[in-house]
Design a protein around this motif. Structure first.
Motif, PDB file in Angstrom:
ATOM      1  N   ARG A 122       9.288  -3.158  13.712  1.00 22.42           N
ATOM      2  CA  ARG A 122       9.396  -4.221  14.146  1.00 22.42           C
ATOM      3  C   ARG A 122       9.581  -5.129  13.134  1.00 22.42           C
ATOM      4  NH1 ARG A 122       6.045  -6.370  18.817  1.00 22.42           N
ATOM      5  NH2 ARG A 122       7.399  -8.152  18.304  1.00 22.42           N
ATOM      6  N   VAL A 123       8.506  -4.987  11.998  1.00 20.65           N
ATOM      7  CA  VAL A 123       8.632  -5.636  10.803  1.00 20.65           C
ATOM      8  C   VAL A 123       9.775  -5.501   9.859  1.00 20.65           C
ATOM      9  CG1 VAL A 123       7.296  -5.998   8.599  1.00 20.65           C
ATOM     10  CG2 VAL A 123       5.864  -5.568  10.666  1.00 20.65           C
ATOM     11  N   GLU A 125      12.834  -4.916  11.122  1.00 21.42           N
ATOM     12  CA  GLU A 125      13.768  -5.576  11.735  1.00 21.42           C
ATOM     13  C   GLU A 125      13.539  -6.937  11.452  1.00 21.42           C
ATOM     14  OE1 GLU A 125      13.607  -4.201  15.802  1.00 21.42           O
ATOM     15  OE2 GLU A 125      14.188  -2.223  15.376  1.00 21.42           O
ATOM     16  N   THR A 126      12.566  -7.727  11.516  1.00 22.58           N
ATOM     17  CA  THR A 126      12.152  -8.977  11.524  1.00 22.58           C
ATOM     18  C   THR A 126      12.604  -9.485   9.861  1.00 22.58           C
ATOM     19  OG1 THR A 126      10.479  -8.847  12.985  1.00 22.58           O
ATOM     20  CG2 THR A 126      10.700 -10.749  11.747  1.00 22.58           C
ATOM     21  N   VAL A 127      12.014  -8.650   9.170  1.00 23.55           N
ATOM     22  CA  VAL A 127      12.476  -8.733   7.582  1.00 23.55           C
ATOM     23  C   VAL A 127      13.863  -8.765   7.421  1.00 23.55           C
ATOM     24  CG1 VAL A 127      12.161  -8.154   5.333  1.00 23.55           C
ATOM     25  CG2 VAL A 127      10.072  -8.266   6.547  1.00 23.55           C
ATOM     26  N   GLN A 129      16.314  -9.352   9.549  1.00 22.44           N
ATOM     27  CA  GLN A 129      16.951 -10.320  10.315  1.00 22.44           C
ATOM     28  C   GLN A 129      16.653 -11.780   9.310  1.00 22.44           C
ATOM     29  OE1 GLN A 129      15.434 -11.131  14.271  1.00 22.44           O
ATOM     30  NE2 GLN A 129      16.690 -12.698  14.625  1.00 22.44           N
ATOM     31  N   LYS A 130      15.683 -11.881   8.785  1.00 24.88           N
ATOM     32  CA  LYS A 130      15.262 -13.288   8.113  1.00 24.88           C
ATOM     33  C   LYS A 130      16.106 -13.053   6.636  1.00 24.88           C
ATOM     34  CE  LYS A 130      12.663 -15.049  11.088  1.00 24.88           C
ATOM     35  NZ  LYS A 130      13.041 -16.252  12.016  1.00 24.88           N
ATOM     36  N   GLU A 133      19.421 -14.251   7.788  1.00 30.31           N
ATOM     37  CA  GLU A 133      19.660 -15.942   7.987  1.00 30.31           C
ATOM     38  C   GLU A 133      19.645 -16.545   6.765  1.00 30.31           C
ATOM     39  OE1 GLU A 133      16.542 -16.759  10.811  1.00 30.31           O
ATOM     40  OE2 GLU A 133      17.350 -15.476  12.499  1.00 30.31           O
TER      41      GLU A 133
END
Length: 144
Positions: A122-123, A125-127, A129-130, A133
């Motif tokens: 999850r970390v 994936e979040t990194v 994605q950010k 962006e």
């Protein structure tokens, strides 16, 4: 009063209330054995009651005379006993809490690597994605 029939005598009426058969041998032996035993126990109870009353009559003045010593001693003993019991209760509570905690950690140990892997994904994936962006924003700023 109700009239009795002329063919019955008063003794016959009384006998009609009594059982026709007498007590058995075992019942007679039980009464013969237990009646004296009950009498002896009743006498002993009376003697013990008498002795208790006499002892209380003799000891009451001593309790009154020594009450300045006995009352604080009794309070001290009661508080000490209460302290030991409370200490034991807290000790048992602590041991059961530690035991529960160890069992909980042992149960979680099997699922802990799975949870860590899931959190790591999850970390990541979040990194990712950010990062995407931020890259899009930077391109939007560059291309006005």
């Amino acid at each position: 009063m109700a009239e009795q029939p002329h063919d019955q005598r008063p003794t016959d009426v009384i006998k009609s209330y009594l059982p026709e058969k007498g007590p058995s041998t075992s019942q007679v032996l039980a009464v013969v054995t237990l009646f004296p035993l009950g009498a002896v126990l009743l006498c002993l109870a009376g003697l013990i009651l008498t002795g208790t009353i006499i002892g209380l009559a003799v000891a009451t003045p001593l309790f009154v005379i020594f009450s300045p010593i006995l009352v604080p001693a009794a309070l001290t003993i009661a508080l000490a006993v209460t302290g030991f019991l409370t200490s034991g209760a807290f000790g048992i509570t602590a041991l059961s809490s530690i035991s529960w905690l160890l069992n909980y950690v042992r149960r979680m140990r099997g699922s802990l690597p799975e949870q860590l892997d899931h959190a790591r994904r999850r970390v990541q994936e979040t990194v990712g994605q950010k990062t995407r962006e931020a890259g899009q924003r930077s391109q939007d700023v560059i291309r006005p």
